[in-house]
Design an enzyme around this catalytic site. Sequence first.
Site, PDB file in Angstrom:
ATOM      1  N   HIS A 194      40.199  40.148  40.897  1.00  0.00           N
ATOM      2  CA  HIS A 194      40.835  41.106  39.900  1.00  0.00           C
ATOM      3  C   HIS A 194      39.960  41.555  38.779  1.00  0.00           C
ATOM      4  O   HIS A 194      39.980  42.644  38.562  1.00  0.00           O
ATOM      5  CB  HIS A 194      41.981  39.993  39.142  1.00  0.00           C
ATOM      6  CG  HIS A 194      43.093  40.808  38.183  1.00  0.00           C
ATOM      7  ND1 HIS A 194      44.187  41.062  38.303  1.00  0.00           N
ATOM      8  CD2 HIS A 194      42.467  41.200  36.712  1.00  0.00           C
ATOM      9  CE1 HIS A 194      44.595  41.853  37.435  1.00  0.00           C
ATOM     10  NE2 HIS A 194      43.692  41.951  36.487  1.00  0.00           N
ATOM     11  N   GLU A 195      39.225  40.710  38.331  1.00  0.00           N
ATOM     12  CA  GLU A 195      38.226  41.284  37.407  1.00  0.00           C
ATOM     13  C   GLU A 195      37.320  42.366  37.955  1.00  0.00           C
ATOM     14  O   GLU A 195      36.818  43.452  37.353  1.00  0.00           O
ATOM     15  CB  GLU A 195      37.312  40.257  36.731  1.00  0.00           C
ATOM     16  CG  GLU A 195      38.214  39.041  35.841  1.00  0.00           C
ATOM     17  CD  GLU A 195      39.327  39.939  34.705  1.00  0.00           C
ATOM     18  OE1 GLU A 195      39.130  41.012  34.305  1.00  0.00           O
ATOM     19  OE2 GLU A 195      40.473  39.209  34.789  1.00  0.00           O
ATOM     20  N   HIS A 198      38.979  45.646  38.383  1.00  0.00           N
ATOM     21  CA  HIS A 198      38.972  46.461  36.763  1.00  0.00           C
ATOM     22  C   HIS A 198      37.461  47.144  37.035  1.00  0.00           C
ATOM     23  O   HIS A 198      37.265  48.533  36.697  1.00  0.00           O
ATOM     24  CB  HIS A 198      38.827  45.637  35.750  1.00  0.00           C
ATOM     25  CG  HIS A 198      40.159  45.211  35.439  1.00  0.00           C
ATOM     26  ND1 HIS A 198      41.502  45.880  35.462  1.00  0.00           N
ATOM     27  CD2 HIS A 198      40.894  43.862  35.023  1.00  0.00           C
ATOM     28  CE1 HIS A 198      42.330  45.242  35.116  1.00  0.00           C
ATOM     29  NE2 HIS A 198      42.070  43.914  34.955  1.00  0.00           N
ATOM     30  N   HIS A 204      46.189  48.153  35.672  1.00  0.00           N
ATOM     31  CA  HIS A 204      47.064  47.214  36.180  1.00  0.00           C
ATOM     32  C   HIS A 204      48.555  47.853  36.675  1.00  0.00           C
ATOM     33  O   HIS A 204      48.700  49.113  36.062  1.00  0.00           O
ATOM     34  CB  HIS A 204      47.735  46.287  35.074  1.00  0.00           C
ATOM     35  CG  HIS A 204      46.671  45.317  34.699  1.00  0.00           C
ATOM     36  ND1 HIS A 204      46.502  45.018  33.283  1.00  0.00           N
ATOM     37  CD2 HIS A 204      45.798  44.586  35.198  1.00  0.00           C
ATOM     38  CE1 HIS A 204      45.592  44.092  33.039  1.00  0.00           C
ATOM     39  NE2 HIS A 204      45.367  43.808  34.295  1.00  0.00           N
TER      40      HIS A 204
END
Length: 366
Positions: A194-195, A198, A204
């Site tokens: 997830h990070e 980014h 999101h």
Amino acid sequence: MWSSLVLLSVVGCALAGPPVSRTKDQIESFKAYLERSRRDDGIRIESRMLANPKASEWENSGKFQGDILLNDEQAEYLVQEYSGTASKSDSAARNAYILGNARWPANTIIYEFNNEFTNAQVNAIYAAMREISARTCIRFRRRERWETVFVRITGRSDGCYANVGYWPRMGVHTLNLARANPGQGCFTHTTIIHEWLHIVGFMHMQSTHNRDDYVRILWQNISPGMEHNFEKYGTNVVNNMGLPYEYASNMHYGRYGFSVNRQATMLPIYNDNGLMGQQQFVTGWDWLRANRHYNCPGAWSAPINAEELSQGTYLHEYKGEEDAVIEDLPQGDVVEDLPQEEQVANVPQGFEAEKISMVEEARQDE
Ligand SMILES: [Zn+2]
């Protein structure tokens, strides 16, 4: 005082012709919130989790939308977008779901580790990078000494968070994972991915322009001051990469983010099969969005279930690794430059079950 409030709101309404609909107070509040999210509040992730145990670590990390570290340009652009003064042609923010049209050159993310992780933690981070490389055309390369634009992987105790996209003027990008045993806290496999997503460029899912067709926000349950985490952004800031809204995305809030009372703050409008905000896997469409963002080979011609699309189906069923959508990506080693001693070949499959010894002395920071 009341008269000035009324006046403000009247002015706000007067200015509120389309597309602007924000009052001066709202804009100031949004600015203040963005600034707060960029400051280090020094609270450990464990304390944050106690305050809202039903939310994920990344939702609880105290940054913009929970875990997004905004740079100056992005914060400024978001304020413009929020107040309706953003230029549609502003190159800082055109192609996104994703914030900004800022892809890493040559599809290659340059990184270095802060020297503060255990081998097991480094291997867990590499496992996430390997999966990204295996499923997309995005590659990773260790920083050379002379390079000034790169991701520094840090382990501060305040949460899991990252910058979004590639910003040459910013130089050092941050990807932070509060140190924990692999499989716990910020060190679950999907949180690390997830990070990285980014860094790849994504915001999101629930901040996308059409989200109100799919989720209902329960404003009354949101912690005061945190409402701005639930803003949505226009098509000049975000882009769904031609794919439908997806509850199960690795980039979607759960039901309880930023809750003041442990009640839900967001509910799916359609049946999400319990998958909204799930932390168990990264979906095929998460990968496809990343592949499309980087124009990876085949990403735009890969077969999408046309029936699903034509019926407006919003939920993509995860079909497992054997059905990875992208089939023509190079196989083989994905982080070719890893030093031998850090090779992740010995990380067991499903490493989240891996037990390593506690390394508490390294965690006594601050
Ligand atoms: Zn996030």
